[in-house]
Design an enzyme around this catalytic site. Structure first.
Site, mmCIF file in Angstrom:
data_model
loop_
_atom_site.group_PDB
_atom_site.id
_atom_site.type_symbol
_atom_site.label_atom_id
_atom_site.label_comp_id
_atom_site.label_asym_id
_atom_site.label_seq_id
_atom_site.Cartn_x
_atom_site.Cartn_y
_atom_site.Cartn_z
ATOM 1 N N CYS A 151 -14.565 -6.969 2.687
ATOM 2 C CA CYS A 151 -13.541 -7.004 1.643
ATOM 3 C C CYS A 151 -12.190 -7.221 2.309
ATOM 4 O O CYS A 151 -12.017 -6.956 3.492
ATOM 5 C CB CYS A 151 -13.534 -5.724 0.826
ATOM 6 S SG CYS A 151 -13.461 -4.243 1.807
ATOM 7 N N GLU B 62 -5.649 -2.178 -6.666
ATOM 8 C CA GLU B 62 -6.120 -3.543 -6.535
ATOM 9 C C GLU B 62 -6.722 -4.100 -7.813
ATOM 10 O O GLU B 62 -7.327 -3.375 -8.605
ATOM 11 C CB GLU B 62 -7.164 -3.643 -5.415
ATOM 12 C CG GLU B 62 -6.571 -3.354 -4.059
ATOM 13 C CD GLU B 62 -7.532 -3.565 -2.920
ATOM 14 O OE1 GLU B 62 -7.051 -3.840 -1.815
ATOM 15 O OE2 GLU B 62 -8.757 -3.454 -3.115
ATOM 16 N N GLU C 142 -15.108 -10.979 9.819
ATOM 17 C CA GLU C 142 -15.642 -9.630 10.005
ATOM 18 C C GLU C 142 -17.105 -9.614 10.443
ATOM 19 O O GLU C 142 -17.487 -8.826 11.292
ATOM 20 C CB GLU C 142 -15.519 -8.815 8.705
ATOM 21 C CG GLU C 142 -14.103 -8.448 8.355
ATOM 22 C CD GLU C 142 -14.014 -7.487 7.170
ATOM 23 O OE1 GLU C 142 -15.014 -6.835 6.809
ATOM 24 O OE2 GLU C 142 -12.917 -7.390 6.597
ATOM 25 N N HIS D 274 0.825 -1.212 0.000
ATOM 26 C CA HIS D 274 0.000 0.000 0.000
ATOM 27 C C HIS D 274 0.863 1.268 0.000
ATOM 28 O O HIS D 274 0.474 2.278 -0.566
ATOM 29 C CB HIS D 274 -0.967 -0.013 1.184
ATOM 30 C CG HIS D 274 -2.051 -1.040 1.031
ATOM 31 N ND1 HIS D 274 -2.097 -2.184 1.789
ATOM 32 C CD2 HIS D 274 -3.109 -1.095 0.197
ATOM 33 C CE1 HIS D 274 -3.144 -2.898 1.427
ATOM 34 N NE2 HIS D 274 -3.783 -2.264 0.465
ATOM 35 N N HIS E 191 -2.195 -5.430 -6.455
ATOM 36 C CA HIS E 191 -2.327 -6.683 -5.718
ATOM 37 C C HIS E 191 -3.771 -7.164 -5.771
ATOM 38 O O HIS E 191 -4.683 -6.402 -6.056
ATOM 39 C CB HIS E 191 -1.839 -6.531 -4.271
ATOM 40 C CG HIS E 191 -2.538 -5.470 -3.496
ATOM 41 N ND1 HIS E 191 -2.203 -4.135 -3.588
ATOM 42 C CD2 HIS E 191 -3.565 -5.532 -2.623
ATOM 43 C CE1 HIS E 191 -2.992 -3.426 -2.791
ATOM 44 N NE2 HIS E 191 -3.831 -4.246 -2.203
ATOM 45 N N HIS F 266 -7.991 -9.180 1.283
ATOM 46 C CA HIS F 266 -7.017 -9.701 0.334
ATOM 47 C C HIS F 266 -6.930 -11.217 0.455
ATOM 48 O O HIS F 266 -6.959 -11.751 1.557
ATOM 49 C CB HIS F 266 -5.640 -9.101 0.616
ATOM 50 C CG HIS F 266 -5.638 -7.616 0.626
ATOM 51 N ND1 HIS F 266 -5.732 -6.891 1.793
ATOM 52 C CD2 HIS F 266 -5.578 -6.720 -0.383
ATOM 53 C CE1 HIS F 266 -5.720 -5.594 1.502
ATOM 54 N NE2 HIS F 266 -5.620 -5.466 0.184
ATOM 55 N N GLU G 252 -4.496 2.239 -2.411
ATOM 56 C CA GLU G 252 -5.058 0.959 -2.810
ATOM 57 C C GLU G 252 -4.915 0.860 -4.319
ATOM 58 O O GLU G 252 -5.409 1.725 -5.048
ATOM 59 C CB GLU G 252 -6.551 0.858 -2.438
ATOM 60 C CG GLU G 252 -6.813 0.546 -0.995
ATOM 61 C CD GLU G 252 -6.529 -0.900 -0.606
ATOM 62 O OE1 GLU G 252 -5.788 -1.602 -1.324
ATOM 63 O OE2 GLU G 252 -7.027 -1.324 0.444
#
Length: 174
Positions: A66, A113, A86, A25, A31, A68, A111
């Site tokens: 959300c 992504e 979460e 980041h 990523h 990774h 970010e």
């Protein structure tokens, strides 16, 4: 505890390496990520308000969850893992659309992504993890869209991108 690593990818979503999450980041490197959208039988989306201590976008409203993917983990496996971590539940997920975006933040992080959108269905209340999630609510998609137009500053950047460019892929009744 070792810092979580993200999967670095090229523009074809092919893995090219691993890197600690914060470093990726800081360097704004592309990523892999995912965004889960969970709907109830009334076609309402479960939104979460990000935890107030998150390293970026704290307190902003966004999709159900959300994060990774971990090395060797499929998009679906990752989505189910993070949904449990979460929001305290797991549902079957299906892959929808994927896209790339880049969003710099005021704190110097970015970010960048390759985001995979995952869809699921659930009708109960979540058992939120207070370390990750400040609050949650169900909202009809049209209400989210209208509120996002009126108050864009209270929503995460990736959530706004998805609504702006990929609404038809998340609107299960379209």
């Amino acid at each position: 505890m070792e810092e979580e690593k993200v999967i670095l990818v090229n523009e074809n979503d092919e893995q090219i390496g691993l890197m600690p999450k914060m470093e990726a980041h800081e360097k704004a490197l592309l990523h892999r990520a995912f965004s889960v959208f969970v709907f109830n039988d009334n076609n309402e989306l479960m939104l979460q308000q990000r935890g107030l201590d998150k390293y970026h976008s704290p307190g902003l409203w966004t999709n159900t969850c959300c994060s990774h993917q971990r090395d060797g983990e499929s998009n679906i496996q990752a989505g189910k893992r993070r949904l449990q971590e979460e929001m305290g539940f797991v549902v079957d997920l299906t892959e929808s659309i994927s896209f790339m975006y880049k969003a710099p933040f005021d704190n110097g992080l970015t970010e960048h992504e390759y985001d995979h959108v995952l869809l699921g269905s659930y009708n109960e209340d979540p058992i939120i993890n207070p370390d990750e999630v400040a609050s949650w609510k169900w909202m009809p998609l049209e209400d989210v869209k209208a509120d996002m137009a009126s108050h864009p500053e209270i929503y995460t950047e990736w959530f706004k991108v998805i609504f702006d460019k990929f609404y038809e892929y998340i609107n299960v009744n379209s």
